[in-house]
Design an enzyme around this catalytic site. Structure first.
Site, PDB file in Angstrom:
ATOM      1  N   ALA A   1       7.384   2.495  -3.358  1.00 59.99           N
ATOM      2  CA  ALA A   1       7.306   1.037  -3.458  1.00 59.99           C
ATOM      3  C   ALA A   1       8.699   0.450  -3.612  1.00 59.99           C
ATOM      4  CB  ALA A   1       6.486   0.653  -4.673  1.00 59.99           C
ATOM      5  N   ASP A   2       8.903  -0.744  -3.051  1.00 56.02           N
ATOM      6  CA  ASP A   2      10.126  -1.443  -3.412  1.00 56.02           C
ATOM      7  C   ASP A   2      10.052  -1.721  -4.914  1.00 56.02           C
ATOM      8  OD1 ASP A   2      12.570  -2.665  -3.387  1.00 56.02           O
ATOM      9  OD2 ASP A   2      12.142  -3.980  -1.693  1.00 56.02           O
ATOM     10  N   TRP A   3      11.217  -1.932  -5.496  1.00 54.65           N
ATOM     11  CA  TRP A   3      11.336  -1.985  -6.960  1.00 54.65           C
ATOM     12  C   TRP A   3      10.596  -3.211  -7.547  1.00 54.65           C
ATOM     13  CZ3 TRP A   3      12.769   2.077  -4.898  1.00 54.65           C
ATOM     14  CH2 TRP A   3      13.616   3.029  -5.448  1.00 54.65           C
ATOM     15  N   GLY A   4       9.402  -2.975  -8.059  1.00 56.92           N
ATOM     16  CA  GLY A   4       8.620  -4.090  -8.595  1.00 56.92           C
ATOM     17  C   GLY A   4       7.548  -4.572  -7.640  1.00 56.92           C
ATOM     18  N   ALA A   5       7.208  -3.772  -6.639  1.00 55.73           N
ATOM     19  CA  ALA A   5       6.277  -4.248  -5.614  1.00 55.73           C
ATOM     20  C   ALA A   5       4.857  -3.701  -5.788  1.00 55.73           C
ATOM     21  CB  ALA A   5       6.802  -3.884  -4.227  1.00 55.73           C
TER      22      ALA A   5
END
Ligand code: BGC
Length: 749
Positions: free
Chosen positions: A285-289
């Site tokens: 995942a993208d960071w915080g997604a």
């Protein structure tokens, strides 16, 4: 003699003992056996794991300080201690290893232009958009090898590189991280980068999957788009990249696509990526997604990365949450095994497992040479009226603006690295995320002085227009540098900031021999274009950008870059008048419909009949080239095209052949736009020399995607094969008749 034999015998015995031990170990730990396939190795390692060990693999952390704020029920103290002891400070991410099984940790670093670790000075390539302008995959690949080498020497085994979102929205703040507006070009250039990276025993990503085309409200924007158009444009770039380079991982993006978060989007992750394309690596995942546990896991997310730095919505893959999901049956153990297997697989497949990174010295000089070569292949000469350039034999030059006395601009955010040599202009705001604004210490002024030792070269900062005008008046030639700083987490505009347009206009009025050098993240408007005879687009040209600019301005290097994007003539030409949520507070819920479909960039201009300021593929040289002998043949439904390119000028140089196919009847062909790029090839040619090329055309570039039966479909009819040197300069044409053809979109792996 006797002694020698004894030593040899002893050595042989020792080697045999080690081999026997290794065999024994390989038999009990088959994942250590290099003779086995990556699939077998990954599967056998996971089979030997406890539940807690599997759960370790699916959680990535940012750093100990961040984790100390998280409860021990969410992240166990032993894990916090491991992160504290082994994560690389200031890097993007870390996943603990499993020492008992010999599984190493994963050390993750950004990004496509070089190793970003706060405070660790590393070599910056030109922006990915610049490198795309080289239209030469070998340039991308060399860059990939270089940055992977630095990443290994810095202790990393995963590079968060491979940005391949199409430049759909020309004001997107991250366009400089991407590889242009065309799926074939983007797929090939990002594919070559990833190939270069992974060839060095490093796992790479491809990102940001998918339709993450605006930074404004990137964490909340919901993109509506038909699957047909997606497959024929944005997803096609990723598909070509994946096929060519087999990236070990895919980073799903922040946004929603058709109402579903990209990191729990069954259509994107399970259906398209894993089922249709046969992707065997892992989705991070993208960071915080990440927004859920069961939906994310079941719909395709394998690794929850970057916890807890980045506005996380919850620790959804923590042991506590994940065990609850397993216990309730919301996620199956089979799926967890699949996740863990996918995460390990690329470490075996790329050779990273068997050849772990080693912290060691870096040859910064050699690496800067790689970056300079990339810049010299990539800068685009947009205009050169009256052959004002190159500046040979010139006696005096006024260099103006853009901090050209100190360095060259770079982009901000997670691709913004600390360059070797430091920041040439450290005082510009913002200094914090997505800053700092960084200028690479490669001064165009110093480099120009070195190239033109006999010339008088003065510098004016440009803040005082009158002073710049006075200097321009005293000089034979004026070179004005304009800049556009872009970065992650914000979008820009096409207009230049501050007094830059007025500066160029005033200098051009004072001195008709004015050259403009543009350092930009993407396209800009040029209200002064008709007043200046020459323009060089330098993008963000990397750690030796000043040298590349000076060598091109003076003719030591013959420019050969071509635009990987169209430059709009005005805001009125854009597909979307406004970026939804632009300038609004973060996390405002917004929505966008891509009703332009697959008609991005030149396709959009063609469909609308607009004339851009500069067309996709445009780029001049100090010599001239002519394309000739266009040919097209169809065998078993497959199209192949050929043509020649001749250097018709007086200097050696590199020319670019571009081949497009236009549908005789775009409506009947089912296309969103009249023509599509189907092949390109760069040639280095001496004066008078010519070269020929033949390329098979990827049939998907001629087809429509049909969702009903998940197929590609070429509609029978007449198609025009157009050959030339830019999307708006295609003088040669040959017609072909393509037969009806339909085939499954599922890859035959
Ligand atoms: C970016 C990614 C990056 C990640 C880790 C995110 O903000 O969107 O491209 O890899 O951070 O730094």
């Amino acid at each position: 003699m006797m002694k020698q034999i004894t030593t040899a015998v002893l050595l042989a015995c020792a080697t045999a003992a080690v081999q026997t031990q290794a065999h024994a170990q390989n038999a009990s730990q088959p994942w250590l056996d290099r003779a086995k396939s990556p699939d077998e190795r990954a599967r056998s390692a996971v089979a030997a794991m406890t539940l807690d060990e599997k759960l370790l693999l699916i959680n990535g952390f940012t750093g100990k300080e961040d984790l100390d704020k998280v409860g021990d029920d969410i992240v166990a103290p032993a894990i916090k201690a491991d992160v504290g002891a082994h994560a690389i400070k200031g890097a993007a991410g870390y996943i603990p290893g499993i020492a008992r099984l010999g599984i190493p940790p994963q050390w993750q670093t950004d990004a496509s232009i070089g190793v970003r670790v706060v405070g660790m000075a590393r070599t910056a390539l030109p922006s990915s958009l610049a490198t795309a302008a080289s239209f030469d995959p070998a340039v991308s690949e060399a860059g990939g090898r270089m940055i992977a080498n630095e990443a290994r020497a810095s202790g990393f085994n995963t590079l968060l590189a491979g940005g391949a979102n199409l430049v759909r929205e020309p004001r997107n703040g991250r366009n400089f991280e991407y590889v242009g507006e065309d799926p074939l070009l983007a797929g090939r250039m990002a594919g070559a980068l990833v190939q270069g990276i992974q060839s060095q025993h490093m796992v790479s990503t491809m990102k940001h999957f998918a339709l993450n085309d605006q930074e404004s409200q990137r964490t909340t924007v919901d993109v509506t788009m038909s699957p047909e158009a997606m497959r024929e444009s944005d997803l096609l770039a990723f598909e070509l990249l994946d096929e060519q380079a087999k990236p070990g991982s895919v980073m799903c993006s922040y946004n929603l696509v058709n109402g579903r978060w990209a990191c729990e989007n069954e259509y994107l992750l399970n259906k398209t990526l894993k089922e249709d394309w046969g992707f065997k690596g892992f989705v991070m995942a993208d960071w915080g997604a990440v927004h859920s546990t069961a939906d994310a896991a079941n719909y395709g997310l394998d690794q929850f990365t970057g916890f807890p730095c980045c506005n996380h919505h919850g620790p959804f893959y923590s042991a506590k949450y994940f065990k609850a999901a397993l216990d309730s049956g919301a996620v199956s153990m089979r799926r967890l095994d699949d996740m863990a297997t996918r995460i390990l697989w690329p470490f075996f497949a790329t050779g990273t497992f068997d050849d772990p990174p080693k912290v060691g010295p870096i040859d910064f000089k050699a690496h800067a040479d790689v970056s300079q070569r990339a810049a010299e292949e990539s800068l685009v000469l947009l205009k050169n009226q009256g052959n004002l350039l190159p500046l040979a034999g010139v006696k005096s030059v006024a260099l103006i603006g853009g901090h050209a006395d100190k360095g060259v601009l770079a982009g901000g955010g997670s691709s913004g690295l600390t360059p070797v040599g430091g920041n040439a202009v450290p005082d510009i705001e913002p200094k914090k995320w997505p800053g700092p604004v960084v200028y690479m210490k490669s001064s165009p002024l110093d480099e120009l002085k070195a190239e033109l030792p006999k010339a008088r070269i003065g510098y004016a900062s440009g803040t005082d227009i009158a002073a710049a005008v006075a200097l321009a008046k005293q000089s034979e030639v004026a070179v004005v540098f304009v800049t556009q700083w872009l970065g992650e987490d914000f979008d820009g505009k096409l207009e230049l900031d501050g007094n830059q347009d007025a500066l160029v206009a005033a200098v051009a009025k004072a001195n008709p021999k004015t050259v403009v050098v543009v350092e930009s993240g993407g396209a800009i408007l040029m209200p002064w274009l008709n007043q200046v005879p020459a323009v060089l687009e330098a993008f963000y040209p990397g750690i030796r950008g000043g040298a590349a600019i000076a060598r091109i301005l003076t003719g030591k290097v013959n420019p050969s870059g071509h635009l990987p994007i169209s430059f709009p003539a005005s805001n009125a030409q854009l597909a979307h008048a406004e970026i939804p949520g632009f300038g609004k507070p973060h996390d405002t819920a917004v929505h966008i419909t891509y009703d332009e479909g697959a008609a991005i960039g030149y396709k959009w201009y063609d469909a609308k009949g607009y004339k851009p300021l500069f067309a996709f593929g445009h780029g001049l040289s100090y010599t001239s080239f002519a394309a000739a002998e266009p040919k097209a043949s169809v065998a078993n439904g497959a199209l192949s095209v050929s043509a020649t390119l001749k250097n018709t000028g007086k200097l050696a140089g590199k020319g670019l052949l571009q081949v497009y196919v236009a549908a005789g009847d775009p409506k009947a062909a089912g296309w969103d736009a009249p023509k599509r790029l189907v092949a390109f090839q760069k040639f280095e040619l001496q004066p008078g020399a010519s070269s020929a090329f033949t390329q098979a055309v990827d049939p998907r570039l001629l087809a429509t995607y049909e969702v009903a039966d998940n197929s590609w479909h070429i509609h029978a009819g007449t198609y025009h094969v157009l050959v030339g040197q830019a999307a708006d300069a295609l003088p040669l044409s040959v017609d072909v008749t393509l037969p009806e053809l339909k085939w499954s979109a599922v890859h035959k792996n």
